[in-house]
Design an enzyme around this catalytic site. Structure first.
Site, mmCIF file in Angstrom:
data_model
loop_
_atom_site.group_PDB
_atom_site.id
_atom_site.type_symbol
_atom_site.label_atom_id
_atom_site.label_comp_id
_atom_site.label_asym_id
_atom_site.label_seq_id
_atom_site.Cartn_x
_atom_site.Cartn_y
_atom_site.Cartn_z
ATOM 1 N N LEU A 67 36.646 41.512 45.559
ATOM 2 C CA LEU A 67 35.506 41.575 46.471
ATOM 3 C C LEU A 67 34.379 40.639 46.053
ATOM 4 O O LEU A 67 33.363 40.555 46.737
ATOM 5 C CB LEU A 67 34.990 43.016 46.575
ATOM 6 C CG LEU A 67 35.994 44.013 47.164
ATOM 7 C CD1 LEU A 67 35.359 45.398 47.284
ATOM 8 C CD2 LEU A 67 36.505 43.546 48.524
ATOM 9 N N LYS A 68 34.533 39.958 44.937
ATOM 10 C CA LYS A 68 33.573 38.927 44.509
ATOM 11 C C LYS A 68 32.135 39.423 44.631
ATOM 12 O O LYS A 68 31.304 38.824 45.315
ATOM 13 C CB LYS A 68 33.774 37.638 45.312
ATOM 14 C CG LYS A 68 35.170 37.043 45.180
ATOM 15 C CD LYS A 68 35.286 35.754 45.995
ATOM 16 C CE LYS A 68 36.674 35.159 45.906
ATOM 17 N NZ LYS A 68 37.697 35.968 46.614
#
Length: 237
Positions: A67-68
């Site tokens: 999900l950075k």
């Protein structure tokens, strides 16, 4: 050199970049025991796919939640605390110091490894210049890698083109996870810095993230088996 105690099959991470949970579950069933590690990113996570992470872990698979995360430190910390309960092996954050520090501190006693995303593999020097960066890709990746290691991040997400250089900087302990992997003859798609599985492993990559070359193959299971075989050959297994 990359860490050597990783089974060849687990070095392949199949990206479940698919539109909904049912399609993803069907793909996992189709791949069977050929794949032991899956990545869940934005598309599937936002389509209700995070429960699949728990199911995969319960079935003995490993999961990479991609999900950075990138926000103020407190928000990142709360996100990491929530996501750590999924049982995932990897969780990504963008390689900004405040973000990385918050994530490393917030994981607590969980076993999730924090991976820092250096520069997206769809970016090149011109893209960075357009965004106002003074550095080219190579210099920015190196600077962020050094910061990540100093902060205590477990690994880096980087282009396979940077793997050899980064391995020489961070040594053998950090995991290098490389998207932008394309078997010979596969289309590059929107990736600009790509490499074959064998070359990426030889360059020092620990794990290879592969999506479309497996998902879009006429026989995804055979495609995954071929990549694992290429990994094994590159490592002399």
């Amino acid at each position: 050199m990359a860490p050597v105690d990783i089974p060849d099959r687990d070095r392949l991470i199949v990206a479940l970049d698919l539109p909904d949970l049912r399609v993803a579950e069907a793909m996992v069933d189709r791949l069977g025991d050929s794949v032991g590690f899956y990545k869940i990113g934005y598309q599937l996570a936002y389509a209700g796919g995070l429960p699949l992470a728990r199911a995969l872990v319960g079935a003995g698979k490993k999961v990479f939640v991609d999900l950075k995360l990138h926000d103020i430190g407190n928000t990142v910390a709360r996100g990491v605390e929530s996501l750590s309960h999924l049982g995932a092996s990897f969780l990504t954050v963008h390689a900004y110091p405040q973000t990385m520090k918050a994530a490393v501190e917030a994981r607590g006693s969980s076993k999730v490894k924090i991976l820092a995303v250096t520069v997206l593999t769809s970016y090149d020097d011109r893209d960075l210049a357009d965004a106002g960066y003074r550095f080219g890709v190579r210099d920015l990746v190196e600077a962020r890698a050094r910061q990540a290691q100093a902060i205590g991040v477990d690994g880096l997400v980087c282009s396979p083109e940077e793997a050899a250089h980064l391995r020489s900087i961070v040594g053998p302990e950090m995991d290098l996870v490389t998207p932008g992997i394309r078997p010979a003859g596969a289309a590059a798609g929107d990736q600009k810095r790509i490499m074959t599985p064998a070359k990426a492993i030889a360059a020092g990559a620990s794990y290879l993230v592969v999506g479309r070359p497996v998902l879009d193959a006429p026989d995804p299971k055979a495609a995954a088996d071929a990549i694992v075989a290429e990994i094994a050959a590159a490592r002399g297994s």
